[in-house]
Structures are given as structure tokens and as C-alpha cells.
Design an enzyme around this catalytic site. Structure first.
Site, PDB file in Angstrom:
ATOM      1  N   ARG A   1       0.823  -1.263   0.005  1.00 49.21           N
ATOM      2  CA  ARG A   1       0.096   0.072   0.096  1.00 49.21           C
ATOM      3  C   ARG A   1       0.791   1.352  -0.029  1.00 49.21           C
ATOM      4  O   ARG A   1       2.068   0.996   0.335  1.00 49.21           O
ATOM      5  CB  ARG A   1      -0.979   0.090   1.159  1.00 49.21           C
ATOM      6  CG  ARG A   1      -1.748  -1.129   1.444  1.00 49.21           C
ATOM      7  CD  ARG A   1      -2.598  -1.205   2.551  1.00 49.21           C
ATOM      8  NE  ARG A   1      -3.444  -2.288   2.829  1.00 49.21           N
ATOM      9  CZ  ARG A   1      -3.314  -3.297   3.296  1.00 49.21           C
ATOM     10  NH1 ARG A   1      -2.006  -3.734   3.958  1.00 49.21           N
ATOM     11  NH2 ARG A   1      -4.167  -4.286   3.325  1.00 49.21           N
TER      12      ARG A   1
ATOM     13  N   LYS B   1      -2.368  -2.882   7.722  1.00 51.30           N
ATOM     14  CA  LYS B   1      -3.685  -2.092   8.656  1.00 51.30           C
ATOM     15  C   LYS B   1      -3.594  -2.771   9.792  1.00 51.30           C
ATOM     16  O   LYS B   1      -3.314  -3.993  10.282  1.00 51.30           O
ATOM     17  CB  LYS B   1      -4.958  -2.330   7.941  1.00 51.30           C
ATOM     18  CG  LYS B   1      -4.889  -1.782   6.664  1.00 51.30           C
ATOM     19  CD  LYS B   1      -6.522  -1.940   5.794  1.00 51.30           C
ATOM     20  CE  LYS B   1      -6.693  -0.985   4.743  1.00 51.30           C
ATOM     21  NZ  LYS B   1      -8.066  -1.292   4.106  1.00 51.30           N
TER      22      LYS B   1
ATOM     23  N   HIS C   1      -2.385   2.731  -6.076  1.00 49.66           N
ATOM     24  CA  HIS C   1      -3.096   1.592  -5.942  1.00 49.66           C
ATOM     25  C   HIS C   1      -3.300   0.724  -7.037  1.00 49.66           C
ATOM     26  O   HIS C   1      -3.446  -0.365  -7.072  1.00 49.66           O
ATOM     27  CB  HIS C   1      -4.408   2.109  -5.303  1.00 49.66           C
ATOM     28  CG  HIS C   1      -5.028   1.036  -4.568  1.00 49.66           C
ATOM     29  ND1 HIS C   1      -4.846   0.544  -3.476  1.00 49.66           N
ATOM     30  CD2 HIS C   1      -6.471   0.225  -4.680  1.00 49.66           C
ATOM     31  CE1 HIS C   1      -5.609  -0.388  -2.808  1.00 49.66           C
ATOM     32  NE2 HIS C   1      -6.440  -0.436  -3.676  1.00 49.66           N
TER      33      HIS C   1
ATOM     34  N   ARG D   1      -0.685  -1.687  -7.378  1.00 52.82           N
ATOM     35  CA  ARG D   1      -0.891  -2.678  -6.494  1.00 52.82           C
ATOM     36  C   ARG D   1      -1.808  -3.793  -6.833  1.00 52.82           C
ATOM     37  O   ARG D   1      -1.475  -4.872  -6.877  1.00 52.82           O
ATOM     38  CB  ARG D   1      -1.429  -2.126  -5.304  1.00 52.82           C
ATOM     39  CG  ARG D   1      -1.766  -3.036  -4.021  1.00 52.82           C
ATOM     40  CD  ARG D   1      -2.130  -2.334  -2.789  1.00 52.82           C
ATOM     41  NE  ARG D   1      -3.140  -3.178  -1.946  1.00 52.82           N
ATOM     42  CZ  ARG D   1      -2.595  -3.800  -0.794  1.00 52.82           C
ATOM     43  NH1 ARG D   1      -1.212  -4.133  -0.949  1.00 52.82           N
ATOM     44  NH2 ARG D   1      -3.763  -4.594  -0.114  1.00 52.82           N
TER      45      ARG D   1
ATOM     46  N   HIS E   1      -4.178  -8.773   2.998  1.00 53.20           N
ATOM     47  CA  HIS E   1      -5.492  -8.854   3.367  1.00 53.20           C
ATOM     48  C   HIS E   1      -5.980  -9.746   4.485  1.00 53.20           C
ATOM     49  O   HIS E   1      -5.521 -10.863   4.303  1.00 53.20           O
ATOM     50  CB  HIS E   1      -6.229  -9.486   1.949  1.00 53.20           C
ATOM     51  CG  HIS E   1      -6.081  -8.322   0.643  1.00 53.20           C
ATOM     52  ND1 HIS E   1      -6.336  -8.882  -0.717  1.00 53.20           N
ATOM     53  CD2 HIS E   1      -6.122  -7.047   0.819  1.00 53.20           C
ATOM     54  CE1 HIS E   1      -6.079  -7.608  -1.081  1.00 53.20           C
ATOM     55  NE2 HIS E   1      -6.342  -6.809  -0.786  1.00 53.20           N
TER      56      HIS E   1
ATOM     57  N   TYR F   1      -9.508  -9.899  -7.573  1.00 52.00           N
ATOM     58  CA  TYR F   1      -8.123 -10.053  -8.589  1.00 52.00           C
ATOM     59  C   TYR F   1      -8.661 -11.255  -9.587  1.00 52.00           C
ATOM     60  O   TYR F   1      -8.300 -11.261 -10.882  1.00 52.00           O
ATOM     61  CB  TYR F   1      -6.900  -9.889  -7.933  1.00 52.00           C
ATOM     62  CG  TYR F   1      -6.671  -8.857  -7.191  1.00 52.00           C
ATOM     63  CD1 TYR F   1      -6.257  -7.557  -7.690  1.00 52.00           C
ATOM     64  CD2 TYR F   1      -6.667  -9.075  -5.830  1.00 52.00           C
ATOM     65  CE1 TYR F   1      -6.049  -6.584  -7.115  1.00 52.00           C
ATOM     66  CE2 TYR F   1      -6.700  -7.744  -5.046  1.00 52.00           C
ATOM     67  CZ  TYR F   1      -6.275  -6.327  -5.402  1.00 52.00           C
ATOM     68  OH  TYR F   1      -5.938  -5.383  -4.963  1.00 52.00           O
TER      69      TYR F   1
END
Length: 297
Positions: A148, A172, A243, A246, A269, A278
């Protein structure tokens, strides 16, 4: 068990055990508190008295109130996590959300760059200049690792191990993960560290891998502008963002035969369903190829 006490126990568990970001915790707490207030208005205050019909009616109420499909999907996800927690703790026997499907919504997947476009973008920085060499190293690292943008600009020098070929990222909820670099990114990072970074720092002491002005970390907004400018220089018409690179990292890995679980780990994730976006994009591309070239398509 009273709903209020159960929600307090669950949010305490999320805070202590799951390592979720503050923003995610606040969103879940809002969703659960809204549900509690709604069911208590209907005379229900205990978790044992919440049934499937009540959960479905709540979703209808949220939709009628103008809540977006994305927000309603997050709400049902919060409730599933909550009731699943109560079942694991032995406070509840059945999950009242089990028969309530999550609303469908557009996930805003914006595709990816082609391999040729990626090559043009990576070739755009002027590597004879310190800033150009920094930008080249950043682009190579971003495409090689799928970080990210916040993870990229927040890297310290010690987060990159060129000998082993790994980068340590904090995603995150401050979750740490290790992602391979690849030879190309390692080469350009090595050159950048030796030839450009000292000049950019101008004698200042800093642990920041990619410094901007006055040795401070480059901001997300600054790198966004850099990548947009380089995309224009490369003649790429698609609006390019960090992004999107990414996205391209993940899509090209899957197209090359990588398994979904490995890509999930590299992207950081928490939910593999996010990574499956994806896969959907890759399958869409395969369908187009099939329709274009198969004699009976």
C-alpha cells in the site's frame, strides 16, 4: 445475556486479540450499537431473543433509510462476527445471521496496467538524478511487493533486507508481514541507497527509506503526484495511481499462476474474499480472450 454487555465483550475481544485498526473498530462498534438500539426499540434486549427474522428486518430498515449496499454489507459482516464470537464463547447456540445474504455492491475494481504499460512506467524516471533514482526505486519496489502507498512511504531503511530479498511492511492494524522483493527491485534499491539517498538527505540523519524535503518521509500525496506525472511521461492514458500498481502486482501474479492464498499473504488482506476480486478480473480477461479466439465461442 444482555445485548449491551455482549457487545462490550465483543469489542473488547476485537481490541485485544484481532489487532484491527481504530477506524475498523469504530465502524463495527457503530454498526452493532445501531442494531442494539433498533432491536431494543422492538422490545428485544437479550442476544438469545434475536432471531433470523429480526436480522432480515433490520437490513430492510437500513435499506429504507438510504444506507448504501456497501455499508449494509459491512453491517451484516459486523453482526456475523459478533454472533460468531458469542457461539464460540458458548453464549449462543445458533447464528441468527446465517440465512441473511450480504447485499451485493460494486467493489470499484479498476483493473490493472498491462505488462507493456508497467514496463513504460518503470522506465519513465530519470535515473541520472537523485530524485529520479529514488522514484525508480519506489516504483520497482511497489510493483515487486504490492505494498500500500502508506506502507511504502512509511518504510525505514531497516525494513528492507537486500541480501535476503525481503521487505517488512506494517499494514492495517499494525500487522507485520514479509514480502519478497525480487532481483530488479533489489538492484534499484541498492543503487538508490548508495548513489541517491545520501545526496537527498544532505547530511541529515534519518531512518526514512524514501525521504522528501528536509529529510522527512515522502507523503502519500507527493508520491501520488510523482506517479501521475511519470505515467503521463510514459504516455499511459489510464489514470495511474499507486493503488493501480498494487492491483497490477496482484493481477499479474495470478495470471502467472500464483495461488490465491500466497497473493493474499503478500497483499496483507485479512479476508481472502478481498483477494478474490483479482481472480474475478483475471477470469473476465480470460473470457474475453476465449470469446475473441475460440471458434465456437
Amino acid at each position: 445475556m444482555e445485548l449491551e454487555a455482549a457487545i462490550d465483550a465483543y469489542t473488547g475481544y476485537l481490541t485485544a486479540e484481532r489487532g484491527l485498526s481504530v477506524r475498523t473498530l469504530e465502524a463495527y462498534a457503530r454498526d452493532l450499537e445501531r442494531f442494539r438500539a433498533w432491536v431494543e426499540d422492538r422490545g428485544v434486549s437479550r442476544v438469545e431473543d434475536v432471531g433470523p427474522d429480526l436480522v432480515r428486518e433490520h437490513q430492510v430498515f437500513l435499506q429504507a433509510g438510504g444506507l448504501s449496499a456497501r455499508s449494509r454489507a459491512r453491517s451484516i459482516s459486523a453482526l456475523r462476527g459478533f454472533f460468531g464470537f458469542l457461539i464460540r464463547e458458548g453464549r449462543l447456540e445458533a447464528d441468527p445471521t446465517e440465512l441473511t445474504p450480504a447485499p451485493r455492491f460494486s467493489l470499484g475494481f479498476k483493473g490493472s496496467l498491462t505488462l507493456e504499460e508497467v514496463d513504460r512506467l518503470l522506465a519513465a524516471p530519470e535515473t541520472s538524478e537523485p530524485r529520479g533514482l529514488r522514484d525508480k526505486a519506489m516504483l520497482e519496489l511497489l510493483y515487486a511487493s504490492g505494498l500500500r502507498v502508506s506502507e511504502l512511504v512509511g518504510l525505514s531503511v531497516g525494513a528492507v533486507d537486500l541480501k535476503v530479498g525481503l521487505v517488512r511492511a506494517f499494514g492495517k492494524g499494525s500487522k507485520e508481514r514479509l514480502v519478497p522483493l525480487g532481483q530488479a527491485a533489489a538492484h534499484w534499491l541498492d543503487r538508490y541507497l548508495a548513489e541517491a539517498r545520501p545526496g537527498l538527505l544532505k547530511g541529515r540523519l534519518s531512518d526514512t527509506l524514501f525521504p522528501g524535503r528536509a529529510g522527512r518521509p515522502l507523503t502519500r500525496q507527493a508520491f501520488w503526484k510523482i506517479i501521475r506525472g511519470l505515467a503521463l511521461k510514459a504516455g499511459i492514458r489510464t489514470p495511474v495511481s499507486p493503488h493501480l500498481l498494487r492491483h497490477s502486482f496482484a493481477t499479474h501474479l495470478l495470471e502467472g499462476g500464483a495461488d490465491l492464498r500466497s497473493v493474499q499473504m503478500m497483499l496483507g488482506h485479512a479476508d481472502i474474499a478481498t483477494t478474490q476480486l483479482y481472480t474475478h478480473h483475471t477470469l473476465t480477461g480470460l473470457k474475453r480472450v476465449h470469446q475473441r479466439h475460440h471458434p465456437r465461442a
